[in-house]
Design an enzyme around this catalytic site. Structure first.
Site, PDB file in Angstrom:
ATOM      1  N   VAL A 128       0.818  -1.214   0.000  1.00 12.45           N
ATOM      2  CA  VAL A 128       0.000   0.000   0.000  1.00 12.45           C
ATOM      3  C   VAL A 128       0.852   1.265   0.000  1.00 12.45           C
ATOM      4  O   VAL A 128       0.340   2.362   0.162  1.00 12.45           O
ATOM      5  CB  VAL A 128      -0.969   0.038   1.207  1.00 12.45           C
TER       6      VAL A 128
ATOM      7  N   LEU B 161       3.707   3.935   1.487  1.00 10.14           N
ATOM      8  CA  LEU B 161       3.976   4.446   2.831  1.00 10.14           C
ATOM      9  C   LEU B 161       2.725   5.108   3.395  1.00 10.14           C
ATOM     10  O   LEU B 161       2.606   6.324   3.463  1.00 10.14           O
ATOM     11  CB  LEU B 161       5.148   5.432   2.820  1.00 10.14           C
ATOM     12  N   HIS B 162       1.756   4.282   3.738  1.00  5.73           N
ATOM     13  CA  HIS B 162       0.509   4.737   4.322  1.00  5.73           C
ATOM     14  C   HIS B 162       0.273   3.982   5.615  1.00  5.73           C
ATOM     15  O   HIS B 162       0.719   2.853   5.777  1.00  5.73           O
ATOM     16  CB  HIS B 162      -0.656   4.491   3.356  1.00  5.73           C
ATOM     17  N   ALA B 163      -0.430   4.585   6.540  1.00  8.55           N
ATOM     18  CA  ALA B 163      -0.857   3.975   7.805  1.00  8.55           C
ATOM     19  C   ALA B 163       0.255   3.207   8.516  1.00  8.55           C
ATOM     20  O   ALA B 163       1.207   3.804   8.989  1.00  8.55           O
ATOM     21  CB  ALA B 163      -2.084   3.130   7.582  1.00  8.55           C
TER      22      ALA B 163
ATOM     23  N   PRO C 169       2.775   1.052   7.566  1.00  4.06           N
ATOM     24  CA  PRO C 169       4.160   1.173   7.106  1.00  4.06           C
ATOM     25  C   PRO C 169       4.773   2.538   7.431  1.00  4.06           C
ATOM     26  O   PRO C 169       5.929   2.624   7.837  1.00  4.06           O
ATOM     27  CB  PRO C 169       4.074   0.951   5.598  1.00  4.06           C
TER      28      PRO C 169
END
Length: 89
Positions: A12, A14-16, A18
């Site tokens: 996904v 670099l979101h949430a 990670p």
């Protein structure tokens, strides 16, 4: 100033989760680390809000840079982290 370029492995980007794991690791690196996109936008790698604001997706290349004692080791560790799919752990 040492630099490393790496492709984001997380499915996904670099979101949430990670971004959170990466920013925490950058904060603990012991040296200030800057994350720069191919478009030239830079943020403090220890800032989760800064990272999220960049909208970095899977497979995108980013450059990490740091300065100070231990910068090379810190960058190597962070590159290894970004080379892992952090959503799978």
């Amino acid at each position: 100033m040492p630099e490393r370029t790496v492709s984001i492995a997380s499915s996904v980007g670099l979101h949430a989760r990670p971004a959170s794991l990466f920013s925490q690791a950058a904060a603990k690196a012991g040296v200030p680390v800057t994350l720069t996109t191919k478009a030239g936008k830079s943020v403090n790698a220890a800032s989760i809000l800064g990272i999220l604001s960049l909208g970095i997706g899977h497979g995108e290349e980013v450059t990490l840079s740091a300065d100070g004692d231990g910068a090379d080791a810190a960058l190597d560790s962070l590159v290894e982290l970004l080379s892992t799919d952090l959503d799978k752990e």
